[in-house]
Design a protein around this motif. Structure first.
Motif, PDB file in Angstrom:
ATOM      1  N   ILE A 154      24.421  27.784  -3.994  1.00 19.72           N
ATOM      2  CA  ILE A 154      23.526  27.970  -5.299  1.00 19.72           C
ATOM      3  C   ILE A 154      24.785  28.199  -6.181  1.00 19.72           C
ATOM      4  O   ILE A 154      24.469  27.948  -8.143  1.00 19.72           O
ATOM      5  CB  ILE A 154      23.034  29.783  -5.374  1.00 19.72           C
ATOM      6  CG1 ILE A 154      21.678  29.265  -4.513  1.00 19.72           C
ATOM      7  CG2 ILE A 154      22.587  30.327  -6.779  1.00 19.72           C
ATOM      8  CD1 ILE A 154      21.026  28.183  -4.828  1.00 19.72           C
ATOM      9  N   ASP A 155      26.564  28.334  -5.892  1.00 13.96           N
ATOM     10  CA  ASP A 155      27.636  29.075  -6.733  1.00 13.96           C
ATOM     11  C   ASP A 155      27.830  27.839  -7.231  1.00 13.96           C
ATOM     12  O   ASP A 155      28.541  28.189  -8.883  1.00 13.96           O
ATOM     13  CB  ASP A 155      28.771  29.701  -5.799  1.00 13.96           C
ATOM     14  CG  ASP A 155      28.160  31.156  -5.490  1.00 13.96           C
ATOM     15  OD1 ASP A 155      27.359  31.592  -6.543  1.00 13.96           O
ATOM     16  OD2 ASP A 155      28.960  31.518  -4.800  1.00 13.96           O
ATOM     17  N   LEU A 156      27.867  26.834  -7.032  1.00 11.47           N
ATOM     18  CA  LEU A 156      27.733  25.483  -8.109  1.00 11.47           C
ATOM     19  C   LEU A 156      26.714  24.991  -9.125  1.00 11.47           C
ATOM     20  O   LEU A 156      27.505  24.391 -10.592  1.00 11.47           O
ATOM     21  CB  LEU A 156      27.518  23.936  -6.705  1.00 11.47           C
ATOM     22  CG  LEU A 156      28.017  24.044  -5.977  1.00 11.47           C
ATOM     23  CD1 LEU A 156      28.374  23.009  -5.077  1.00 11.47           C
ATOM     24  CD2 LEU A 156      29.758  24.004  -6.343  1.00 11.47           C
ATOM     25  N   LEU A 157      25.822  26.028  -9.278  1.00  4.32           N
ATOM     26  CA  LEU A 157      25.320  25.688 -10.579  1.00  4.32           C
ATOM     27  C   LEU A 157      25.811  26.299 -11.703  1.00  4.32           C
ATOM     28  O   LEU A 157      26.348  27.825 -11.715  1.00  4.32           O
ATOM     29  CB  LEU A 157      23.948  26.329 -10.389  1.00  4.32           C
ATOM     30  CG  LEU A 157      22.875  26.092  -9.188  1.00  4.32           C
ATOM     31  CD1 LEU A 157      21.921  26.647  -9.444  1.00  4.32           C
ATOM     32  CD2 LEU A 157      23.005  24.400  -9.155  1.00  4.32           C
ATOM     33  N   LYS A 196      19.004  19.189  -8.943  1.00  3.58           N
ATOM     34  CA  LYS A 196      19.027  18.657  -7.230  1.00  3.58           C
ATOM     35  C   LYS A 196      20.208  18.144  -7.369  1.00  3.58           C
ATOM     36  O   LYS A 196      20.122  17.425  -5.883  1.00  3.58           O
ATOM     37  CB  LYS A 196      17.729  17.505  -7.966  1.00  3.58           C
ATOM     38  CG  LYS A 196      16.667  18.523  -7.992  1.00  3.58           C
ATOM     39  CD  LYS A 196      15.197  17.392  -8.137  1.00  3.58           C
ATOM     40  CE  LYS A 196      15.339  16.048  -9.919  1.00  3.58           C
ATOM     41  NZ  LYS A 196      14.152  14.897  -9.972  1.00  3.58           N
ATOM     42  N   THR A 197      21.031  17.364  -8.621  1.00  7.67           N
ATOM     43  CA  THR A 197      22.478  16.705  -7.683  1.00  7.67           C
ATOM     44  C   THR A 197      22.714  17.726  -6.765  1.00  7.67           C
ATOM     45  O   THR A 197      23.438  17.575  -5.835  1.00  7.67           O
ATOM     46  CB  THR A 197      22.782  15.945  -9.254  1.00  7.67           C
ATOM     47  OG1 THR A 197      22.182  15.008  -9.782  1.00  7.67           O
ATOM     48  CG2 THR A 197      24.065  15.153  -8.582  1.00  7.67           C
ATOM     49  N   LYS A 198      23.450  18.685  -7.153  1.00  7.06           N
ATOM     50  CA  LYS A 198      24.150  19.685  -7.177  1.00  7.06           C
ATOM     51  C   LYS A 198      24.022  20.261  -5.918  1.00  7.06           C
ATOM     52  O   LYS A 198      24.175  20.374  -4.476  1.00  7.06           O
ATOM     53  CB  LYS A 198      24.547  20.833  -8.209  1.00  7.06           C
ATOM     54  CG  LYS A 198      25.595  20.165  -9.211  1.00  7.06           C
ATOM     55  CD  LYS A 198      25.591  21.618  -9.699  1.00  7.06           C
ATOM     56  CE  LYS A 198      26.198  21.161 -10.716  1.00  7.06           C
ATOM     57  NZ  LYS A 198      26.638  22.368 -11.994  1.00  7.06           N
ATOM     58  N   LEU A 199      22.545  20.206  -5.644  1.00 12.52           N
ATOM     59  CA  LEU A 199      22.065  21.031  -4.207  1.00 12.52           C
ATOM     60  C   LEU A 199      21.461  20.165  -3.237  1.00 12.52           C
ATOM     61  O   LEU A 199      20.878  20.967  -1.818  1.00 12.52           O
ATOM     62  CB  LEU A 199      20.709  22.032  -4.826  1.00 12.52           C
ATOM     63  CG  LEU A 199      21.454  22.713  -5.681  1.00 12.52           C
ATOM     64  CD1 LEU A 199      19.849  24.552  -5.929  1.00 12.52           C
ATOM     65  CD2 LEU A 199      22.121  24.205  -4.935  1.00 12.52           C
ATOM     66  N   ASN A 200      21.812  18.612  -3.550  1.00 10.07           N
ATOM     67  CA  ASN A 200      21.278  17.574  -3.361  1.00 10.07           C
ATOM     68  C   ASN A 200      19.547  17.551  -2.467  1.00 10.07           C
ATOM     69  O   ASN A 200      19.208  17.677  -1.092  1.00 10.07           O
ATOM     70  CB  ASN A 200      22.129  18.184  -1.249  1.00 10.07           C
ATOM     71  CG  ASN A 200      21.946  16.408  -0.726  1.00 10.07           C
ATOM     72  OD1 ASN A 200      22.713  15.428  -1.651  1.00 10.07           O
ATOM     73  ND2 ASN A 200      22.116  16.119   0.317  1.00 10.07           N
ATOM     74  N   ALA A 204      11.220  17.076  -7.389  1.00 11.14           N
ATOM     75  CA  ALA A 204      11.227  17.892  -7.876  1.00 11.14           C
ATOM     76  C   ALA A 204       9.780  18.810  -7.149  1.00 11.14           C
ATOM     77  O   ALA A 204      10.301  20.198  -7.043  1.00 11.14           O
ATOM     78  CB  ALA A 204       9.810  17.857  -8.991  1.00 11.14           C
ATOM     79  N   THR A 205       9.870  18.544  -5.721  1.00 15.57           N
ATOM     80  CA  THR A 205       8.909  19.476  -4.584  1.00 15.57           C
ATOM     81  C   THR A 205       9.621  20.123  -3.926  1.00 15.57           C
ATOM     82  O   THR A 205       9.498  21.126  -3.772  1.00 15.57           O
ATOM     83  CB  THR A 205       7.970  18.130  -3.603  1.00 15.57           C
ATOM     84  OG1 THR A 205       7.348  17.766  -4.892  1.00 15.57           O
ATOM     85  CG2 THR A 205       6.975  19.124  -2.850  1.00 15.57           C
ATOM     86  N   GLU A 206      11.047  19.171  -3.308  1.00 18.33           N
ATOM     87  CA  GLU A 206      12.242  20.319  -2.601  1.00 18.33           C
ATOM     88  C   GLU A 206      13.144  21.117  -3.439  1.00 18.33           C
ATOM     89  O   GLU A 206      13.122  22.319  -3.603  1.00 18.33           O
ATOM     90  CB  GLU A 206      13.012  18.497  -2.120  1.00 18.33           C
ATOM     91  CG  GLU A 206      12.876  17.654  -0.993  1.00 18.33           C
ATOM     92  CD  GLU A 206      14.193  17.211  -0.955  1.00 18.33           C
ATOM     93  OE1 GLU A 206      14.782  17.934  -0.678  1.00 18.33           O
ATOM     94  OE2 GLU A 206      13.591  16.533   0.018  1.00 18.33           O
ATOM     95  N   LEU A 207      12.589  20.553  -5.024  1.00 12.33           N
ATOM     96  CA  LEU A 207      13.130  21.886  -6.518  1.00 12.33           C
ATOM     97  C   LEU A 207      12.359  22.814  -6.321  1.00 12.33           C
ATOM     98  O   LEU A 207      13.275  23.539  -6.262  1.00 12.33           O
ATOM     99  CB  LEU A 207      13.994  20.723  -7.332  1.00 12.33           C
ATOM    100  CG  LEU A 207      14.039  21.680  -8.513  1.00 12.33           C
ATOM    101  CD1 LEU A 207      15.180  22.624  -8.255  1.00 12.33           C
ATOM    102  CD2 LEU A 207      14.214  21.344 -10.015  1.00 12.33           C
ATOM    103  N   MET A 208      11.606  22.143  -6.004  1.00 11.39           N
ATOM    104  CA  MET A 208      10.447  23.886  -6.202  1.00 11.39           C
ATOM    105  C   MET A 208      10.583  24.734  -5.012  1.00 11.39           C
ATOM    106  O   MET A 208      11.382  25.244  -5.178  1.00 11.39           O
ATOM    107  CB  MET A 208       9.149  23.415  -6.650  1.00 11.39           C
ATOM    108  CG  MET A 208       7.957  24.987  -6.571  1.00 11.39           C
ATOM    109  SD  MET A 208       8.240  26.209  -7.327  1.00 11.39           S
ATOM    110  CE  MET A 208       6.864  25.309  -9.333  1.00 11.39           C
ATOM    111  N   MET A 209      10.302  24.307  -4.037  1.00 10.10           N
ATOM    112  CA  MET A 209      10.645  24.832  -2.408  1.00 10.10           C
ATOM    113  C   MET A 209      12.122  25.693  -2.346  1.00 10.10           C
ATOM    114  O   MET A 209      11.546  26.426  -1.867  1.00 10.10           O
ATOM    115  CB  MET A 209      10.123  23.887  -1.461  1.00 10.10           C
ATOM    116  CG  MET A 209       8.805  23.360  -1.198  1.00 10.10           C
ATOM    117  SD  MET A 209       8.727  21.900   0.244  1.00 10.10           S
ATOM    118  CE  MET A 209       8.656  22.876   1.395  1.00 10.10           C
ATOM    119  N   HIS A 210      12.883  24.879  -2.494  1.00 11.68           N
ATOM    120  CA  HIS A 210      13.762  25.677  -2.388  1.00 11.68           C
ATOM    121  C   HIS A 210      14.304  26.657  -3.790  1.00 11.68           C
ATOM    122  O   HIS A 210      15.140  27.704  -3.048  1.00 11.68           O
ATOM    123  CB  HIS A 210      15.061  24.676  -3.058  1.00 11.68           C
ATOM    124  CG  HIS A 210      16.462  24.708  -2.517  1.00 11.68           C
ATOM    125  ND1 HIS A 210      16.719  24.482  -0.546  1.00 11.68           N
ATOM    126  CD2 HIS A 210      17.576  25.535  -2.646  1.00 11.68           C
ATOM    127  CE1 HIS A 210      18.332  24.587  -0.732  1.00 11.68           C
ATOM    128  NE2 HIS A 210      18.690  25.392  -1.780  1.00 11.68           N
TER     129      HIS A 210
END
Length: 222
Positions: A154-157, A196-200, A204-210
């Motif tokens: 998260i610190d990469l964001l 999405k790129t930074k958190l691998n 969009a579904t994975e992004l939402m869940m994460h």
């Protein structure tokens, strides 16, 4: 005529009613004087050198330049300037980041009023103002070593990406995020793509869940 020893305060918030409320509360307090009120970071930054405030009250979510970016620029111009963040964002998600940027305190908007005045006084007297829960979390982080904490993806964001990530975790869709941050839908989509790129993350579904999982886990630590 007696000299004016009132502390000069600048307020930056893009919600008209909130801005008015903050200004009214501060001006009503003995020894405080609001010398500038702005709804955009760019204008506040431009006028800050002329106004020479002792303290700035800043929201995080602003149209254009974010509040976090404004904090960094203001501190760059005047290292003696005290900054208090008053925001609707969960304190536990942003306190460490705003302190790292140069702010000296954090108050959530629903606690504004007496709490904000207390925070302003403490900061002007050289202190730092955060909730007890956040203070404990920061102390624990120091105890185990900041190196371990900084390894979180998260610190990469960036600051704006974190805002978009948090709002995604709170269930907001792209258009709702765009409206709340005063950005175009295309710009928000770009931020989400970068997240999405930074958190691998694959989609969009994975992004939402994460994002949902992260918001819930951070809030549960309070």
């Amino acid at each position: 005529m007696a000299p004016n020893f009132k502390k000069r305060i600048m307020v930056v918030d893009d919600h008209p009613m909130m801005l008015k409320g903050l200004v009214t509360t501060l001006n009503a307090e003995h020894g405080f004087e609001v010398v500038g009120q702005f709804n955009r970071a760019e204008e506040a930054l431009q006028r800050s050198t002329e106004l020479k405030p002792d303290l700035a009250v800043v929201d995080i979510s602003l149209p254009g330049m974010s509040g976090l970016e404004l904090i960094k620029h203001l501190v760059g111009l005047d290292q003696n300037l005290k900054i208090l963040v008053v925001s609707r964002h969960e304190e536990i998600l942003y306190a460490e980041r705003v302190l790292r940027a140069g702010a000296k305190g954090y108050v959530m908007k629903q606690e504004a009023g007496d709490e904000m005045v207390k925070a302003v006084k403490k900061i002007l007297n050289g202190g730092i103002y955060v909730s007890e829960e956040v203070s404990e979390k920061l102390l624990m982080g120091m105890a185990v070593g900041q190196k371990n904490l900084s390894q979180s993806p998260i610190d990469l964001l960036s600051d704006r990406e974190l805002e978009v990530f948090e709002m995604t975790g709170q269930g907001n869709n792209t258009r709702e995020i765009a409206e709340r941050l005063h950005l175009s839908v295309k710009t928000v989509e770009s931020y989400r793509a970068r997240i999405k790129t930074k958190l691998n993350l694959e989609n969009a579904t994975e992004l939402m869940m994460h994002a949902v999982k992260w918001v819930e886990s951070e809030s549960s630590e309070m």
